[in-house]
Write a protein that holds these residues in place. Sequence first.
Motif, PDB file in Angstrom:
ATOM      1  N   SER A  37       0.807  -1.364  -0.494  1.00  0.00           N
ATOM      2  CA  SER A  37      -0.227   0.006  -0.018  1.00  0.00           C
ATOM      3  C   SER A  37       0.887   1.214  -0.125  1.00  0.00           C
ATOM      4  O   SER A  37       0.926   1.850  -0.841  1.00  0.00           O
ATOM      5  N   LEU A  38       1.833   1.442   0.549  1.00  0.00           N
ATOM      6  CA  LEU A  38       2.811   2.266   0.794  1.00  0.00           C
ATOM      7  C   LEU A  38       3.407   3.321  -0.190  1.00  0.00           C
ATOM      8  O   LEU A  38       2.687   3.989  -0.996  1.00  0.00           O
ATOM      9  N   ASN A  39       3.776   2.061  -1.257  1.00  0.00           N
ATOM     10  CA  ASN A  39       4.057   1.249  -3.300  1.00  0.00           C
ATOM     11  C   ASN A  39       3.002   1.641  -4.209  1.00  0.00           C
ATOM     12  O   ASN A  39       3.132   3.118  -4.089  1.00  0.00           O
ATOM     13  N   ALA A  40       1.811   1.839  -3.815  1.00  0.00           N
ATOM     14  CA  ALA A  40       1.088   2.309  -4.026  1.00  0.00           C
ATOM     15  C   ALA A  40       0.507   4.209  -3.730  1.00  0.00           C
ATOM     16  O   ALA A  40       0.413   4.592  -5.129  1.00  0.00           O
ATOM     17  N   VAL A  41       0.721   4.287  -2.784  1.00  0.00           N
ATOM     18  CA  VAL A  41       0.115   5.537  -2.544  1.00  0.00           C
ATOM     19  C   VAL A  41       1.515   6.932  -2.971  1.00  0.00           C
ATOM     20  O   VAL A  41       0.915   7.811  -2.866  1.00  0.00           O
ATOM     21  N   GLN A  42       2.710   6.347  -2.872  1.00  0.00           N
ATOM     22  CA  GLN A  42       4.339   6.484  -3.294  1.00  0.00           C
ATOM     23  C   GLN A  42       3.767   6.888  -5.128  1.00  0.00           C
ATOM     24  O   GLN A  42       4.684   8.232  -5.257  1.00  0.00           O
ATOM     25  N   GLY A  43       3.459   5.554  -5.595  1.00  0.00           N
ATOM     26  CA  GLY A  43       3.493   6.495  -6.887  1.00  0.00           C
ATOM     27  C   GLY A  43       2.327   6.834  -7.222  1.00  0.00           C
ATOM     28  O   GLY A  43       3.203   7.934  -8.309  1.00  0.00           O
ATOM     29  N   ASN A  44       1.624   7.115  -6.667  1.00  0.00           N
ATOM     30  CA  ASN A  44       0.195   8.104  -7.012  1.00  0.00           C
ATOM     31  C   ASN A  44       1.217   9.731  -6.696  1.00  0.00           C
ATOM     32  O   ASN A  44       1.189  10.548  -7.706  1.00  0.00           O
ATOM     33  N   ALA A  45       2.066   9.571  -5.637  1.00  0.00           N
ATOM     34  CA  ALA A  45       2.699  10.698  -5.216  1.00  0.00           C
ATOM     35  C   ALA A  45       3.531  11.455  -6.417  1.00  0.00           C
ATOM     36  O   ALA A  45       3.885  12.481  -6.732  1.00  0.00           O
ATOM     37  N   ASP A  46       3.965  10.529  -7.136  1.00  0.00           N
ATOM     38  CA  ASP A  46       5.149  10.397  -7.801  1.00  0.00           C
ATOM     39  C   ASP A  46       4.954  11.124  -8.767  1.00  0.00           C
ATOM     40  O   ASP A  46       4.933  11.493  -9.596  1.00  0.00           O
ATOM     41  N   SER A  47       3.653  10.580  -9.545  1.00  0.00           N
ATOM     42  CA  SER A  47       2.924  10.606 -10.553  1.00  0.00           C
ATOM     43  C   SER A  47       2.392  12.284 -10.818  1.00  0.00           C
ATOM     44  O   SER A  47       2.638  12.943 -11.305  1.00  0.00           O
ATOM     45  N   LEU A  48       1.762  12.037  -9.459  1.00  0.00           N
ATOM     46  CA  LEU A  48       1.437  13.746  -9.358  1.00  0.00           C
ATOM     47  C   LEU A  48       2.670  15.041  -9.195  1.00  0.00           C
ATOM     48  O   LEU A  48       2.651  16.049  -9.751  1.00  0.00           O
ATOM     49  N   ALA A  49       4.021  14.353  -8.861  1.00  0.00           N
ATOM     50  CA  ALA A  49       4.950  15.304  -8.971  1.00  0.00           C
ATOM     51  C   ALA A  49       5.326  15.256 -10.446  1.00  0.00           C
ATOM     52  O   ALA A  49       6.044  16.841 -10.824  1.00  0.00           O
ATOM     53  N   LEU A  50       5.561  14.422 -10.777  1.00  0.00           N
ATOM     54  CA  LEU A  50       5.584  14.566 -12.066  1.00  0.00           C
ATOM     55  C   LEU A  50       4.933  15.516 -13.492  1.00  0.00           C
ATOM     56  O   LEU A  50       5.213  16.223 -13.972  1.00  0.00           O
TER      57      LEU A  50
ATOM     58  N   ASP B   7      -3.923  18.212  -5.319  1.00  0.00           N
ATOM     59  CA  ASP B   7      -4.688  17.075  -4.826  1.00  0.00           C
ATOM     60  C   ASP B   7      -2.403  16.702  -4.910  1.00  0.00           C
ATOM     61  O   ASP B   7      -1.789  15.747  -4.316  1.00  0.00           O
ATOM     62  N   TYR B   8      -1.717  17.466  -5.457  1.00  0.00           N
ATOM     63  CA  TYR B   8      -0.490  16.951  -5.072  1.00  0.00           C
ATOM     64  C   TYR B   8       0.017  17.403  -3.600  1.00  0.00           C
ATOM     65  O   TYR B   8       1.229  16.164  -3.304  1.00  0.00           O
ATOM     66  N   MET B   9      -0.403  18.280  -2.985  1.00  0.00           N
ATOM     67  CA  MET B   9       0.009  18.388  -1.736  1.00  0.00           C
ATOM     68  C   MET B   9      -1.134  17.175  -0.649  1.00  0.00           C
ATOM     69  O   MET B   9      -0.226  16.831   0.333  1.00  0.00           O
ATOM     70  N   ILE B  10      -2.102  16.886  -1.239  1.00  0.00           N
ATOM     71  CA  ILE B  10      -2.033  16.451  -0.608  1.00  0.00           C
ATOM     72  C   ILE B  10      -1.570  14.366  -0.631  1.00  0.00           C
ATOM     73  O   ILE B  10      -2.025  14.096   0.479  1.00  0.00           O
ATOM     74  N   ALA B  11      -1.364  14.555  -1.980  1.00  0.00           N
ATOM     75  CA  ALA B  11      -1.091  12.849  -2.254  1.00  0.00           C
ATOM     76  C   ALA B  11       0.014  13.004  -1.231  1.00  0.00           C
ATOM     77  O   ALA B  11       0.605  11.863  -0.341  1.00  0.00           O
ATOM     78  N   SER B  12       1.570  13.999  -1.736  1.00  0.00           N
ATOM     79  CA  SER B  12       2.537  14.210  -1.000  1.00  0.00           C
ATOM     80  C   SER B  12       2.688  14.016   0.432  1.00  0.00           C
ATOM     81  O   SER B  12       3.207  13.137   1.274  1.00  0.00           O
ATOM     82  N   THR B  13       1.688  14.335   1.113  1.00  0.00           N
ATOM     83  CA  THR B  13       1.134  14.316   2.826  1.00  0.00           C
ATOM     84  C   THR B  13       0.966  12.674   3.018  1.00  0.00           C
ATOM     85  O   THR B  13       1.083  12.052   3.909  1.00  0.00           O
ATOM     86  N   GLU B  14      -0.011  12.207   2.514  1.00  0.00           N
ATOM     87  CA  GLU B  14      -0.693  11.046   2.091  1.00  0.00           C
ATOM     88  C   GLU B  14       0.416   9.557   2.621  1.00  0.00           C
ATOM     89  O   GLU B  14       1.115   9.020   3.339  1.00  0.00           O
ATOM     90  N   ALA B  15       2.128  10.103   1.120  1.00  0.00           N
ATOM     91  CA  ALA B  15       2.608   9.443   1.475  1.00  0.00           C
ATOM     92  C   ALA B  15       4.106   9.619   2.517  1.00  0.00           C
ATOM     93  O   ALA B  15       4.228   8.640   2.952  1.00  0.00           O
TER      94      ALA B  15
END
Length: 108
Positions: free
Chosen positions: A49-62, A74-82
């Motif tokens: 699950s951590l890998n999935a959350v970090q993948g989502n944050a990486d995608s939004l960062a890109l 969206d990116y800020m929320i995803a990075s905070t979740e990661a």
Amino acid sequence: MTSPIAGISIGMPGITDVAGVSGAASAAAPRSVSGDGGFAAVLSGSIDSLNAVQGNADSLALQAATGDLQDAHDYMIASTEARLATDTVVTLKNSAVAAFTEIMRMQI
């Protein structure tokens, strides 16, 4: 107002809500881990699950870096979740290592 990180779940029983006291009270309640793998299954699921959350944050960062991101929130929320998911998994790992070390120190 709803917290932007209210629905964080990294696949660990009892850790589903970081929004408020009610979530903390339910997380503190004893829960049984069902399944054949026990602790190993929980740890493996948490890492997946951590890998999935970090993948989502990486995608939004890109997307943010290329200018394709529509909403910076969206990116800020995803990075905070990661970050929170990583902190949780690291804490779980540290607790497991500390418990193992303490067991190894026990005299027979």
